[in-house]
Write an enzyme that holds these catalytic residues in place. Structure first.
Site, PDB file in Angstrom:
ATOM      1  N   LEU A  95       0.830  -1.214   0.000  1.00 17.00           N
ATOM      2  CA  LEU A  95       0.000   0.000   0.000  1.00 17.00           C
ATOM      3  C   LEU A  95       0.860   1.258   0.000  1.00 17.00           C
ATOM      4  CD1 LEU A  95      -2.865  -1.067   2.445  1.00 17.00           C
ATOM      5  CD2 LEU A  95      -2.900  -1.010  -0.052  1.00 17.00           C
ATOM      6  N   HIS A 136       6.587  -9.954   4.829  1.00 24.04           N
ATOM      7  CA  HIS A 136       6.537  -8.613   4.214  1.00 24.04           C
ATOM      8  C   HIS A 136       6.256  -7.552   5.283  1.00 24.04           C
ATOM      9  CE1 HIS A 136       4.925  -5.874   0.813  1.00 24.04           C
ATOM     10  NE2 HIS A 136       4.592  -5.253   1.939  1.00 24.04           N
ATOM     11  N   HIS A 140       8.628  -4.377   7.149  1.00 27.37           N
ATOM     12  CA  HIS A 140       8.283  -2.953   7.323  1.00 27.37           C
ATOM     13  C   HIS A 140       8.753  -2.435   8.680  1.00 27.37           C
ATOM     14  CE1 HIS A 140       5.963  -1.577   3.905  1.00 27.37           C
ATOM     15  NE2 HIS A 140       5.155  -2.615   3.938  1.00 27.37           N
TER      16      HIS A 140
HETATM   17 NI    NI Z   1       3.895  -3.327   2.411  1.00 34.18          NI
END
Ligand code: NI
Length: 172
Positions: A95, A136, A140
């Site tokens: 996103l 994933h 972050h």
């Molecule tokens: Ni991401």
């Protein structure tokens, strides 16, 4: 409940390490709710707190299919405790890097330990899309993006594209 603005590449916060959550307070519960609202609105299947500009080690996910009931999952201080040698390849998106998708190779199975919003410590094994998504999102929290796992050429191409777009936007 609130939908918060997403942090988009090349925002430097995406490159910072997030801080551990030391107590599950009302603020953390509200943060998790806002993260879920923002993720469902986007829509996405995973979101890390840094993606709404909060540098805390909190991740939300929901891997339910469109026609299934929602399965919101909140992971506080998640960490990978084991990863398989065997790998798998999934097409990933983020996103914070809108409309860009590439295949990424990661361990096919992992074990992940985290705290729930109730303060319970859980360790569970993940495979398939769950394994990819949780890796994933944990990336972050360490300032790592999926484009870091692509070839240098691909990474530079997408980084340049987003830097240009940001400049254009700043120029109005
Ligand atoms: Ni991401």
């Amino acid at each position: 409940m609130a939908i918060r603005p997403l942090v988009i590449l090349p925002d430097p916060r995406l490159r910072e390490k997030s801080e551990p959550v030391d107590a599950i307070t009302d603020d953390i519960r509200a943060l998790a709710q806002d993260m879920l609202d923002t993720m469902y609105d986007a829509p996405g299947i995973g979101l890390a707190a840094v993606q709404i500009g909060v540098m805390k080690r909190v991740v939300v996910m929901d891997l339910a299919k469109k026609d299934e009931e929602r399965q919101p999952l909140v992971l506080i201080n998640p960490r990978i405790t084991w990863a398989s040698e065997e790998t798998s390849v999934y097409e990933e998106g983020c996103l914070s890097i809108p409309d860009y998708y590439e295949e990424v190779e990661r361990p096919a199975r992992v074990r992940v330990a985290y705290q729930t919003l109730e303060g319970e410590t859980v360790e569970r094994e993940a495979d398939g899309l769950f394994a990819t998504c949780v890796q994933h999102e944990i990336d972050h929290l360490d300032g790592v993006l999926f484009i870091d796992r692509l070839s240098r050429l691909k990474r530079e191409r997408v980084t340049k594209k987003f830097a240009k777009a940001a400049k254009r936007e700043a120029a109005g």
